[in-house]
Scaffold this motif. Structure first.
Motif, mmCIF file in Angstrom:
data_model
loop_
_atom_site.group_PDB
_atom_site.id
_atom_site.type_symbol
_atom_site.label_atom_id
_atom_site.label_comp_id
_atom_site.label_asym_id
_atom_site.label_seq_id
_atom_site.Cartn_x
_atom_site.Cartn_y
_atom_site.Cartn_z
ATOM 1 N N ALA A 157 2.594 1.294 2.402
ATOM 2 C CA ALA A 157 3.480 0.128 2.380
ATOM 3 C C ALA A 157 4.212 -0.056 3.693
ATOM 4 O O ALA A 157 4.867 -1.089 3.901
ATOM 5 N N THR A 214 3.599 -2.183 -2.937
ATOM 6 C CA THR A 214 3.163 -3.269 -2.053
ATOM 7 C C THR A 214 4.354 -4.152 -1.708
ATOM 8 O O THR A 214 5.406 -4.089 -2.343
ATOM 9 N N ARG A 215 4.152 -4.989 -0.705
ATOM 10 C CA ARG A 215 5.195 -5.916 -0.270
ATOM 11 C C ARG A 215 4.779 -7.339 -0.629
ATOM 12 O O ARG A 215 3.665 -7.752 -0.317
#
Length: 491
Positions: A172, A256-257
């Motif tokens: 991430a 996750t972003r």
């Protein structure tokens, strides 16, 4: 702020062989160096970051200061039940950080290089790597001063451990929204939603602190505090629910972003948060010490392999604390172990390098403290001879006065000789109360003798005398003494 080489160049020009060099200046290294110096040895203490180590800078000290700040916010919000009403409670994380850092620097003032040198210890700021079994090469911290060597008859390695960063977290990317105990206490922004990866002591303590400071906390873990007594876990879970903490019963498997947020996945569901705290365990620091050059062996888990006296596979090199991969990753355990390592290196015969009993405390609210055998281990070891007495805090007068009745005190002892074997306590004062049980276990003191030691009323610890007194009275009524009492009372 000063050059490690220049500061000590006058010493280096006159250095002979040290008696002992301690590598790492956390709890273990500081304890080892001070003890060795007090014995009269010529001692050098090498540290590649700051004296005090994780405990002072990123662990025990800042976390307890943060917990105190969080507790004050919690008490302010809940004062009405005591008849005290406050206005709206706001938390200024900049000032919280300042409070935490003040605590850290106050503790550091007692263990900084100047204070440590008063013991007669040469403090060396740099990274150490073994050249041979009697020599380490020092790379000074300033990055420009030349490398140099230190020689010694003995070495004690107290290099500690570092966080396990899961691969999916690394994927991430870095950022201020990915917190560990290394950067948590520099945080000046309270995340609206905080995901905590891991339900062990670190994850549990910080989760509750941030919830009380004002975040909505989600813990991702199969269990909360899985190594503790099941009944203790249940109490902590109840306290967390009361505080509003959400527990997702499963490990996080992805991060996750998306749109400026972080999304934590469990394989089945996903949760959007503003930041995550990674509290997924720690691994021994052993990679840069040059062990391959001198033949120091490691365990399968990467810890330094030691025997019962804390000696490594190289006879004059000892190791203690977290770097050995011990299950007891506590500041106090590293301190005791490192002193034992010094004793075994410098003095005749050998002391046990795995001292028992080992007390432990998780500083949630209520605190969870344990020493000696757990109830399950106690019953498994002693069978029919295993006795357990459990006392709820709802029967403890001081707990009632403080409105802190969530919790219990549990004592394990043997019926045959009444010796205490363990204790589990869940109470706001558990960390302080547990030590007299540790002393009793170490001294092989029967529970009936502890009953005769007067405790102050109405302290939380008074319950220990009450519990022991119950056993004492029941014991009086058995055997010949019980027969005589019956005869006497029936006259």
């Amino acid at each position: 702020g000063w050059c490690s080489y220049c500061r000590y160049c006058r010493k280096l020009s006159t250095m002979k062989e040290y008696t002992i060099v301690c590598i790492g200046a956390g709890s273990g290294g500081l304890s080892a160096a001070r003890f060795a110096a007090q014995l009269g040895a010529r001692v050098a203490l090498v540290e590649k970051h700051k004296l005090g180590g994780d405990c002072t800078w990123t662990g025990c000290v800042p976390s307890k200061a943060l917990i105190k700040a969080a507790k004050m916010a919690h008490m302010a919000r809940n004062g009405a039940e005591y008849g005290v009403t406050a206005g709206d409670v706001s938390v200024d994380m900049v000032k919280v950080k300042e409070y935490v850092r003040n605590a850290v620097h106050t503790v550091y003032s007692h263990e900084n290089p100047e204070e440590t040198e008063k013991y007669g210890i040469d403090v060396i700021l740099g990274a150490a790597s073994f050249i041979n079994k009697n020599t380490v090469e020092i790379t000074p911290l300033d990055g420009t001063s030349p490398k140099y060597q230190l020689s010694a008859k003995f070495f004690v390695v107290c290099s500690g451990a570092t966080i396990n960063m899961p691969g999916f977290v690394k994927a991430a990317g870095d950022g201020p929204d990915i917190l560990t105990y290394d950067n948590l206490f520099d945080n000046t922004k309270l995340p609206e939603r905080l995901g905590v990866l891991g339900g062990g002591p670190i994850g549990s303590e910080i989760a509750q602190a941030y919830q009380r400071l004002g975040s909505q906390v989600i813990i991702f873990a199969r269990e909360i505090m899985p190594k503790e007594d099941p009944a203790a876990r249940d109490v902590v879970v109840e306290a967390f629910v009361k505080d509003g903490i959400q527990h997702v019963k499963g490990r996080a498997t992805s991060l996750t972003r998306e749109g400026g947020k972080l999304v934590v996945g469990t394989g089945k569901e996903s949760y959007t948060v503003d930041a995550v705290l990674v509290a997924t365990g720690r691994s021994p620091n052993t990679k840069t010490l040059g062990f391959d050059r001198v033949g120091v062996k490691l365990t399968k888990s990467g810890g330094i392999q030691v025997d019962s006296s804390l000696r490594t596979s190289v006879p004059n090199i000892y190791a203690a604390g977290d770097c050995t991969g011990t299950i007891h990753q506590f500041t106090h355990y590293a301190g005791i172990q490192s002193a034992i390592a010094v004793r075994n290196a410098l003095l005749p015969s050998s002391a046990n390098g795995a001292p028992e009993p080992v007390p432990r405390v998780t500083f949630t609210d209520p605190e969870v403290a344990h020493v000696g055998l757990t109830e399950s281990d106690h019953r498994a070891k002693y069978g029919a001879d295993a006795m357990v007495i459990n006392w709820g805090l709802d029967k403890v007068e001081r707990a009632i006065c403080e409105h802190e009745t969530l919790g219990f005190v549990k004592l394990m002892y043997r019926q045959s000789n009444k010796q205490l074997t363990g204790a589990t306590m869940v109470c706001s004062r558990a960390g302080e109360m547990m030590h007299e049980i540790a002393v009793a276990i170490e001294a092989k003191m029967p529970i009936t003798k502890l009953a005769l030691m007067m405790h102050a009323y109405p302290s939380f610890s008074f319950v220990i005398q009450e519990m022991c007194g119950k056993v004492y009275t029941a014991d009086l009524k058995t055997g010949c003494v019980g027969w005589l009492i019956d005869k006497f009372l029936k006259k």
